[in-house]
Design a protein around this motif. Structure first.
Motif, PDB file in Angstrom:
ATOM      1  N   LEU A   4       0.846  -1.186   0.000  1.00 31.24           N
ATOM      2  CA  LEU A   4       0.000   0.000   0.000  1.00 31.24           C
ATOM      3  C   LEU A   4       0.882   1.236   0.000  1.00 31.24           C
ATOM      4  O   LEU A   4       1.930   1.276   0.655  1.00 31.24           O
ATOM      5  CB  LEU A   4      -0.913   0.029   1.233  1.00 31.24           C
ATOM      6  CG  LEU A   4      -2.077  -0.964   1.261  1.00 31.24           C
ATOM      7  CD1 LEU A   4      -2.788  -0.883   2.614  1.00 31.24           C
ATOM      8  CD2 LEU A   4      -3.066  -0.680   0.140  1.00 31.24           C
ATOM      9  N   GLN A   5       0.455   2.256  -0.751  1.00 31.02           N
ATOM     10  CA  GLN A   5       1.161   3.530  -0.779  1.00 31.02           C
ATOM     11  C   GLN A   5       0.310   4.607  -0.120  1.00 31.02           C
ATOM     12  O   GLN A   5      -0.878   4.742  -0.435  1.00 31.02           O
ATOM     13  CB  GLN A   5       1.435   3.959  -2.232  1.00 31.02           C
ATOM     14  CG  GLN A   5       2.363   3.048  -2.983  1.00 31.02           C
ATOM     15  CD  GLN A   5       2.641   3.569  -4.378  1.00 31.02           C
ATOM     16  OE1 GLN A   5       3.787   3.745  -4.772  1.00 31.02           O
ATOM     17  NE2 GLN A   5       1.600   3.812  -5.144  1.00 31.02           N
ATOM     18  N   LEU A   6       0.925   5.361   0.781  1.00 28.40           N
ATOM     19  CA  LEU A   6       0.273   6.525   1.365  1.00 28.40           C
ATOM     20  C   LEU A   6       0.860   7.758   0.704  1.00 28.40           C
ATOM     21  O   LEU A   6       2.063   8.008   0.779  1.00 28.40           O
ATOM     22  CB  LEU A   6       0.496   6.585   2.879  1.00 28.40           C
ATOM     23  CG  LEU A   6      -0.038   7.834   3.580  1.00 28.40           C
ATOM     24  CD1 LEU A   6      -1.543   7.985   3.371  1.00 28.40           C
ATOM     25  CD2 LEU A   6       0.308   7.813   5.058  1.00 28.40           C
ATOM     26  N   LYS A   7       0.002   8.548   0.035  1.00 28.72           N
ATOM     27  CA  LYS A   7       0.461   9.729  -0.684  1.00 28.72           C
ATOM     28  C   LYS A   7      -0.068  10.985  -0.019  1.00 28.72           C
ATOM     29  O   LYS A   7      -1.239  11.057   0.370  1.00 28.72           O
ATOM     30  CB  LYS A   7       0.014   9.682  -2.142  1.00 28.72           C
ATOM     31  CG  LYS A   7       0.660   8.558  -2.931  1.00 28.72           C
ATOM     32  CD  LYS A   7       0.416   8.699  -4.414  1.00 28.72           C
ATOM     33  CE  LYS A   7       1.227   7.682  -5.203  1.00 28.72           C
ATOM     34  NZ  LYS A   7       1.097   7.874  -6.654  1.00 28.72           N
ATOM     35  N   LEU A   8       0.791  11.999   0.117  1.00 33.12           N
ATOM     36  CA  LEU A   8       0.401  13.292   0.644  1.00 33.12           C
ATOM     37  C   LEU A   8       1.350  14.343   0.098  1.00 33.12           C
ATOM     38  O   LEU A   8       2.378  14.015  -0.508  1.00 33.12           O
ATOM     39  CB  LEU A   8       0.422  13.295   2.171  1.00 33.12           C
ATOM     40  CG  LEU A   8       1.768  13.019   2.869  1.00 33.12           C
ATOM     41  CD1 LEU A   8       1.782  13.685   4.242  1.00 33.12           C
ATOM     42  CD2 LEU A   8       1.992  11.522   3.046  1.00 33.12           C
ATOM     43  N   THR A   9       1.004  15.596   0.277  1.00 33.13           N
ATOM     44  CA  THR A   9       1.843  16.693  -0.202  1.00 33.13           C
ATOM     45  C   THR A   9       2.263  17.578   0.957  1.00 33.13           C
ATOM     46  O   THR A   9       1.600  17.629   1.995  1.00 33.13           O
ATOM     47  CB  THR A   9       1.101  17.542  -1.254  1.00 33.13           C
ATOM     48  OG1 THR A   9      -0.086  18.067  -0.675  1.00 33.13           O
ATOM     49  CG2 THR A   9       0.742  16.699  -2.467  1.00 33.13           C
ATOM     50  N   ALA A  10       3.367  18.275   0.768  1.00 32.16           N
ATOM     51  CA  ALA A  10       3.885  19.170   1.811  1.00 32.16           C
ATOM     52  C   ALA A  10       4.716  20.245   1.156  1.00 32.16           C
ATOM     53  O   ALA A  10       5.143  20.114  -0.004  1.00 32.16           O
ATOM     54  CB  ALA A  10       4.728  18.388   2.813  1.00 32.16           C
ATOM     55  N   ASN A  11       4.967  21.335   1.875  1.00 32.53           N
ATOM     56  CA  ASN A  11       5.918  22.324   1.389  1.00 32.53           C
ATOM     57  C   ASN A  11       7.326  21.899   1.790  1.00 32.53           C
ATOM     58  O   ASN A  11       7.525  20.948   2.541  1.00 32.53           O
ATOM     59  CB  ASN A  11       5.574  23.731   1.895  1.00 32.53           C
ATOM     60  CG  ASN A  11       5.505  23.797   3.408  1.00 32.53           C
ATOM     61  OD1 ASN A  11       6.225  23.078   4.110  1.00 32.53           O
ATOM     62  ND2 ASN A  11       4.645  24.653   3.926  1.00 32.53           N
ATOM     63  N   VAL A  54       6.235  19.397  -2.502  1.00 26.65           N
ATOM     64  CA  VAL A  54       6.765  18.045  -2.611  1.00 26.65           C
ATOM     65  C   VAL A  54       5.644  17.018  -2.453  1.00 26.65           C
ATOM     66  O   VAL A  54       4.813  17.119  -1.540  1.00 26.65           O
ATOM     67  CB  VAL A  54       7.845  17.793  -1.545  1.00 26.65           C
ATOM     68  CG1 VAL A  54       8.447  16.396  -1.707  1.00 26.65           C
ATOM     69  CG2 VAL A  54       8.936  18.852  -1.625  1.00 26.65           C
ATOM     70  N   LYS A  55       5.630  16.041  -3.347  1.00 25.63           N
ATOM     71  CA  LYS A  55       4.732  14.899  -3.223  1.00 25.63           C
ATOM     72  C   LYS A  55       5.480  13.793  -2.496  1.00 25.63           C
ATOM     73  O   LYS A  55       6.571  13.391  -2.918  1.00 25.63           O
ATOM     74  CB  LYS A  55       4.276  14.420  -4.595  1.00 25.63           C
ATOM     75  CG  LYS A  55       3.297  13.242  -4.548  1.00 25.63           C
ATOM     76  CD  LYS A  55       3.042  12.674  -5.936  1.00 25.63           C
ATOM     77  CE  LYS A  55       2.424  13.714  -6.853  1.00 25.63           C
ATOM     78  NZ  LYS A  55       2.170  13.174  -8.218  1.00 25.63           N
ATOM     79  N   GLN A  79       1.951  20.021  12.313  1.00 25.25           N
ATOM     80  CA  GLN A  79       0.993  20.619  11.385  1.00 25.25           C
ATOM     81  C   GLN A  79      -0.091  19.602  11.025  1.00 25.25           C
ATOM     82  O   GLN A  79       0.195  18.405  10.931  1.00 25.25           O
ATOM     83  CB  GLN A  79       1.681  21.133  10.115  1.00 25.25           C
ATOM     84  CG  GLN A  79       2.165  20.048   9.170  1.00 25.25           C
ATOM     85  CD  GLN A  79       3.588  19.597   9.451  1.00 25.25           C
ATOM     86  OE1 GLN A  79       4.004  19.555  10.611  1.00 25.25           O
ATOM     87  NE2 GLN A  79       4.324  19.260   8.404  1.00 25.25           N
ATOM     88  N   PRO A  80      -1.331  20.033  10.823  1.00 29.01           N
ATOM     89  CA  PRO A  80      -2.392  19.102  10.415  1.00 29.01           C
ATOM     90  C   PRO A  80      -2.161  18.625   8.989  1.00 29.01           C
ATOM     91  O   PRO A  80      -1.678  19.370   8.127  1.00 29.01           O
ATOM     92  CB  PRO A  80      -3.661  19.949  10.517  1.00 29.01           C
ATOM     93  CG  PRO A  80      -3.194  21.353  10.372  1.00 29.01           C
ATOM     94  CD  PRO A  80      -1.830  21.409  10.983  1.00 29.01           C
ATOM     95  N   LEU A  81      -2.487  17.379   8.738  1.00 25.62           N
ATOM     96  CA  LEU A  81      -2.332  16.793   7.414  1.00 25.62           C
ATOM     97  C   LEU A  81      -3.684  16.700   6.730  1.00 25.62           C
ATOM     98  O   LEU A  81      -4.682  16.340   7.352  1.00 25.62           O
ATOM     99  CB  LEU A  81      -1.727  15.395   7.513  1.00 25.62           C
ATOM    100  CG  LEU A  81      -0.293  15.315   8.046  1.00 25.62           C
ATOM    101  CD1 LEU A  81       0.113  13.862   8.188  1.00 25.62           C
ATOM    102  CD2 LEU A  81       0.667  16.048   7.126  1.00 25.62           C
TER     103      LEU A  81
END
Length: 293
Positions: A4-11, A54-55, A79-81
């Protein structure tokens, strides 16, 4: 094995803490990608630059509790995601997947690069049988192709060459099969030396035809042609070394260079070499110069 891949973005500023948190809660790997089409051409030595956006992708065993992982990740961060996305990664034999996409490549009138598991499409041509392993250099990248295309046009009979940054050994092996007497391979990566030696044997070259060395152990002898398919920054820094390795009247073939970097690299060698017109494929270039003194 399913994943499984967990994807999220951030600065940029939040990326390091998220990467660390993902590893602490069980991710087997974390991948960072540009999320805003912002190019990073080449980092300076010692730098690890990141994009502004950034991904981030964390890879997990498919049997994990996704809700628990998401909660644990959030608890570790200040920080909240938002926009967390889980995806199932297709279970494949990734080695076979890669092999199925590496096909024979024609690099001129004489040269072909052929995966070691394929029959050469033109057996009477000069065929390089290649299994790059973990080393760079299959011929699919424009920089390698440009160098192979140049070698295809050269008269190499009985010449001595140095392949500086030999990777898979593809350039040196091609030179030997085109008639060169001897090639010295040099690379900073021990894995590249193993790959080069394996590919030289796969192409039935003599045991002493292409000896390989780490830079500190390489012989100081000069050569008729020096090949270096690396990156623009290292090529500029290596100018004194590569210049000394090229015999007077000999040729220097450089690649791994973006078109916007070509002049800076030529400037580093300008006092000792006369350069031919630049050859280009996509945004990459090849520089060839003859040593004038």
């Amino acid at each position: 094995m399913p994943w499984l891949q967990l994807k999220l973005t951030a600065n940029r500023s939040g990326t390091a803490s998220i990467e660390y948190a993902l590893m602490k809660i069980g991710a087997v790997s974390v991948t960072l990608e540009d999320n805003a089409d912002q190019p990073i051409l080449e980092p300076a030595l010692g730098e690890t630059p990141l994009w502004d956006q950034v991904k981030i992708t964390g890879l997990f065993d498919a049997n994990i509790d996704t809700a628990a992982i998401a909660t644990s990740l959030q608890q570790r961060l200040s920080q909240p995601l938002t926009h967390l996305q889980w995806e199932q990664l297709e279970d494949k034999d990734w080695e076979r997947e890669w092999m199925s996409n590496f096909h024979p490549i024609c690099c001129g009138e004489r040269l072909w690069i052929c995966p070691s598991w394929c029959a050469p499409p033109q057996p009477t041509k000069v065929n390089i049988l290649l299994d790059p392993g973990l080393a760079f250099g299959t011929g699919t990248h424009p920089t390698t192709f440009l160098c192979m295309q140049w070698l295809d046009k050269q008269l190499l009979d009985d010449l001595e060459l140095i392949d500086y940054g030999c990777g898979s050994g593809i350039l040196g092996i091609a030179a030997l099969k085109l008639g060169a007497r001897r090639v010295i391979g040099v690379d900073i990566d021990p894995q590249a030396l193993i790959a080069t030696a394996d590919n030289a044997q796969r192409n039935q070259l003599a045991d002493n035809a292409m000896p390989v060395f780490l830079p500190d152990n390489a012989p100081e002898a000069s050569a008729d042609i020096v090949l270096a398919n690396i990156l623009a920054g290292p090529l500029a820094e290596l100018a004194p070394i590569l210049t000394n390795l090229t015999r007077p009247g000999g040729k220097l073939c450089l690649s791994g260079i973006l078109d916007v970097q070509a002049q800076a690299v030529m400037d580093a060698y300008a006092k000792d070499f006369d350069f031919e017109p630049i050859a280009q494929k996509e945004e990459w270039v090849r520089l060839v110069g003859r040593k004038i003194r």
